[in-house]
Scaffold this motif. Structure first.
Motif, mmCIF file in Angstrom:
data_model
loop_
_atom_site.group_PDB
_atom_site.id
_atom_site.type_symbol
_atom_site.label_atom_id
_atom_site.label_comp_id
_atom_site.label_asym_id
_atom_site.label_seq_id
_atom_site.Cartn_x
_atom_site.Cartn_y
_atom_site.Cartn_z
ATOM 1 N N GLY A 164 21.830 -29.493 41.559
ATOM 2 C CA GLY A 164 22.660 -28.664 42.066
ATOM 3 C C GLY A 164 22.232 -27.513 42.921
ATOM 4 O O GLY A 164 23.102 -26.483 43.319
ATOM 5 N N PHE A 165 21.028 -27.250 43.370
ATOM 6 C CA PHE A 165 20.496 -26.491 44.300
ATOM 7 C C PHE A 165 19.928 -27.156 45.539
ATOM 8 O O PHE A 165 19.153 -28.033 45.506
ATOM 9 N N TYR A 166 20.276 -26.393 46.810
ATOM 10 C CA TYR A 166 19.993 -27.206 48.018
ATOM 11 C C TYR A 166 19.528 -26.062 48.931
ATOM 12 O O TYR A 166 19.914 -24.942 48.604
ATOM 13 N N LEU A 167 18.678 -26.142 49.995
ATOM 14 C CA LEU A 167 18.383 -25.308 51.004
ATOM 15 C C LEU A 167 18.850 -25.784 52.326
ATOM 16 O O LEU A 167 19.024 -27.127 52.638
ATOM 17 N N ILE A 170 28.219 -14.694 40.939
ATOM 18 C CA ILE A 170 29.358 -15.810 41.500
ATOM 19 C C ILE A 170 28.732 -17.118 40.919
ATOM 20 O O ILE A 170 27.658 -17.467 41.211
ATOM 21 N N LYS A 171 29.897 -17.983 40.638
ATOM 22 C CA LYS A 171 29.517 -19.149 39.692
ATOM 23 C C LYS A 171 30.043 -20.164 40.789
ATOM 24 O O LYS A 171 31.101 -20.108 41.203
ATOM 25 N N ALA A 172 29.496 -21.490 40.557
ATOM 26 C CA ALA A 172 30.003 -22.582 41.510
ATOM 27 C C ALA A 172 29.598 -24.067 40.779
ATOM 28 O O ALA A 172 28.803 -24.092 40.005
ATOM 29 N N ASP A 173 29.990 -24.837 41.485
ATOM 30 C CA ASP A 173 29.486 -26.434 41.137
ATOM 31 C C ASP A 173 28.137 -26.544 41.908
ATOM 32 O O ASP A 173 27.472 -27.408 41.389
ATOM 33 N N ALA A 174 27.869 -25.859 42.869
ATOM 34 C CA ALA A 174 26.442 -26.237 43.440
ATOM 35 C C ALA A 174 26.106 -25.035 44.340
ATOM 36 O O ALA A 174 27.045 -24.306 44.781
ATOM 37 N N TYR A 175 24.626 -24.758 44.700
ATOM 38 C CA TYR A 175 24.400 -23.667 45.143
ATOM 39 C C TYR A 175 23.346 -23.732 46.326
ATOM 40 O O TYR A 175 22.675 -24.943 46.477
ATOM 41 N N VAL A 176 23.613 -23.024 47.495
ATOM 42 C CA VAL A 176 22.686 -23.257 48.799
ATOM 43 C C VAL A 176 21.885 -22.141 49.038
ATOM 44 O O VAL A 176 22.842 -20.889 49.086
ATOM 45 N N PHE A 177 20.708 -22.059 49.373
ATOM 46 C CA PHE A 177 20.223 -20.811 50.223
ATOM 47 C C PHE A 177 19.918 -21.365 51.609
ATOM 48 O O PHE A 177 19.024 -22.352 51.898
ATOM 49 N N ALA A 178 20.664 -20.587 52.254
ATOM 50 C CA ALA A 178 20.482 -20.664 53.914
ATOM 51 C C ALA A 178 19.829 -19.549 54.527
ATOM 52 O O ALA A 178 20.202 -19.231 55.791
#
Length: 580
Positions: A529-532, A368-376
């Motif tokens: 581009g990586f968030y939590l 899965i590719k995207a403009d931004a990535y989040v780990f929740a």
């Protein structure tokens, strides 16, 4: 039971059909557990979900009939408290409105979010409100994360935890309003009820009077209760709290380095205050005892509960969290073009040569590719998947000190209706149990007029998490025999178990021990581009449902603020791909 202008106990008589006493014209939904004085009425189940007509406030109504049996209404929902004009609620509402009011993006960002607990759902919801396209991935086949629940073969729900919604949860209260589901919260009377270990079967109450503003209502509730603390103990506790009251937020934050037990002793507060009150509070807040819990956690809770008139007022959801809360959020996300995918477990975070995220590789091989990535996800899952290239970055390195606390949720269905209970959350003050509730009374969907279902939080659970369900149930029954001495015996010679479910969570909310606060990360990581998102990330409500929802809003806010950067990054990728 204090009434505060509403009926809390009404003697009724039943005629041929109990539906005679119910009316759809009532201004509020009334969830009533109807108990016969000389036996239980099976007709009561037909009334569930309707509304009780109350002739007037403070009314007590009796009707007589020679062929009827007297009934007693012992369960009633209270009106939603007036929290909409509080500072914290308005602040949360303002943050929510910013997402709806952002200029619509020229090209919506696609954001992949791992984890469909409250943090992930909140992140996706507010990104969708701002016009972006979240793709929410959940490893399991159920929404909710730490508020997940499942149906058994009989159609009964069993949950990950016993979840209480406080008046001091402004972001959650806003979320219910934004989704149009405020009526799904069943508000209880403004009290805190503690079992009395030295008096089996008895309880002690802290009742918050409606007529007083905060913090006077809380102070009155504490001063009025003489069963748990003596006057000298109350005075010493009040004096001990003065630095926190006078020092404000800066003082509260500085107490992260000391345990509740050590802080109390340092302030000259008698140990009995800790034993009588704060062991129960510590276990309810973080599933650990006062000798481990950071004092900052207690002070934050006290601040919210004492400074807001309805802060400590509690509500139960009227059914299972996945259906009654999580599904409406998912439907909202999908209605705005987002996606919610279950059974989508992330196996690896794939990186580009520059160390940024190339995509999420799922366990089924999909990328899965995207403009931004989040780990929740919970912090423990994130730590397992942090790429080797990131592990020496201080932002990720500090996560090692954040560890989820084990917790066990126990559900027991009994062959009879238990009498020694309340329509409320109860603090057991047991060495093994934290809080419990008779869900057949407190929750509309779980209502049963003839049988009780106790849901109990078994904590601290570190020594029990690896033990068998049978051992856990045996230990629970021994404790319940103290809470229900006339009704429950450990050997089941009194109330008998019809069935039970034990839900173990080896790593739940992060353990709020001294020194953990500096390790909590901001939602925006140093990786472009990586968030939590998650209750362990930096926000003021610590390890709670409110903290999870707020973390999602802050995560969404960080992504939107980076819109230009992320959009330009996407354009670069497209240009590079076209050259290949």
């Amino acid at each position: 039971m204090s009434q505060f202008g509403h009926v809390s106990a009404v003697n009724l008589s039943i005629q041929n059909n109990i539906a005679n006493i119910w009316s759809s014209e009532s201004l509020q939904r009334q969830c009533c557990n109807v108990r016969q004085m000389n036996g239980l009425s099976s007709a009561g189940s037909d009334a569930m979900g309707h509304k009780l007509r109350i002739p007037a406030a403070h009314a007590s109504t009796t009707r007589s009939n020679r062929n009827t049996s007297p009934l007693k209404v012992v369960c009633i929902d209270y009106p939603r408290p007036e929290i909409d004009n509080t500072v914290n609620y308005l602040e949360a509402a303002s943050l929510s409105s910013t997402f709806r009011n952002y200029p619509r993006p020229k090209k919506p960002l696609e954001i992949v979010i791992a984890g469909a607990g409250l943090a992930g759902l909140s992140t996706a919801k507010y990104l969708a409100d701002a016009g972006h396209k979240p793709i929410l991935l959940e490893a399991r086949d159920v929404l909710g994360g730490k508020v997940a629940a499942w149906k058994d073969a009989d159609g009964d729900w069993y949950e990950t935890g016993l979840h209480i919604f406080f008046g001091a949860y402004p972001n959650i209260q806003n979320l219910f309003g934004e989704l149009g589901i405020n009526d799904r919260l069943q508000w209880k009377e403004h009290s805190m009820i503690f079992a009395m270990p030295n008096k089996p079967g008895e309880f002690s109450r802290f009742d918050f009077p409606e007529v007083l503003p905060s913090p006077l209502n809380g102070i009155f509730a504490i001063l009025r209760n003489n069963e748990m603390l003596t006057w000298p103990e109350k005075v010493k506790f009040a004096i001990g709290l003065l630095p926190a009251i006078l020092g404000g937020q800066s003082y509260v934050e500085a107490q992260d380095g000391i345990t509740v037990q050590d802080w109390m002793r340092k302030q000259g507060v008698p140990d009995r205050v800790t034993t009588e009150v704060f062991i129960a509070m510590s276990k309810a807040l973080n599933f650990i005892n006062p000798d481990e819990l950071s004092m900052q956690c207690i002070l934050i809770a006290l601040n919210r509960f004492l400074q807001e008139k309805h802060g400590s007022k509690m509500a139960f959801l009227d059914g299972s969290p996945p259906e009654r809360l999580c599904e409406p959020i998912a439907e909202h996300i999908q209605s705005r073009g987002g996606q919610v995918r279950l059974d989508s477990r992330i196996k690896k975070i794939d990186l580009n040569e520059d160390g940024t995220v190339k995509g999420f590789i799922l366990s089924n091989g999909d990328v899965i590719k995207a403009d931004a990535y989040v780990f929740a996800t919970p912090v423990d899952i994130l730590k397992l998947l942090v790429p080797q290239d990131w592990k020496e970055i201080q932002y990720f390195k500090k996560l090692e000190k954040l560890v989820g606390v084990p917790v066990i949720n126990v559900h027991i269905w009994f062959d009879r209706k238990l009498k020694n209970t309340y329509d409320h959350l109860l603090f057991s003050r047991s060495p093994l149990l934290s809080v419990y509730a008779d869900m057949s009374v407190t929750c509309k969907e779980y209502y049963d007029p003839n049988k009780s279902m106790l849901e109990l939080v078994f904590a601290p659970a570190e020594e029990w998490i690896s033990r068998s369900d049978e051992e856990i149930i045996d230990a629970t029954m021994k404790e319940l025999a103290k809470l229900f001495p006339d009704e429950i015996a450990a050997d089941q010679s009194k109330a008998k178990i019809l069935k039970y479910h034990v839900v173990k969570t080896p790593r739940s909310v992060y353990k709020t021990t001294p020194g953990s606060e500096p390790c909590r990360p901001l939602q925006k990581s140093p990786i472009e581009g990586f968030y939590l998102a998650g209750d362990y990330t930096k926000q003021k409500y610590l390890a709670s449902m409110e903290g999870a929802v707020l973390s999602g809003k802050l995560c969404a806010q960080a992504i939107i603020q980076d819109y230009e950067l992320l959009a330009a990054r996407g354009q670069r990728k497209l240009a590079e791909a076209s050259l290949v």
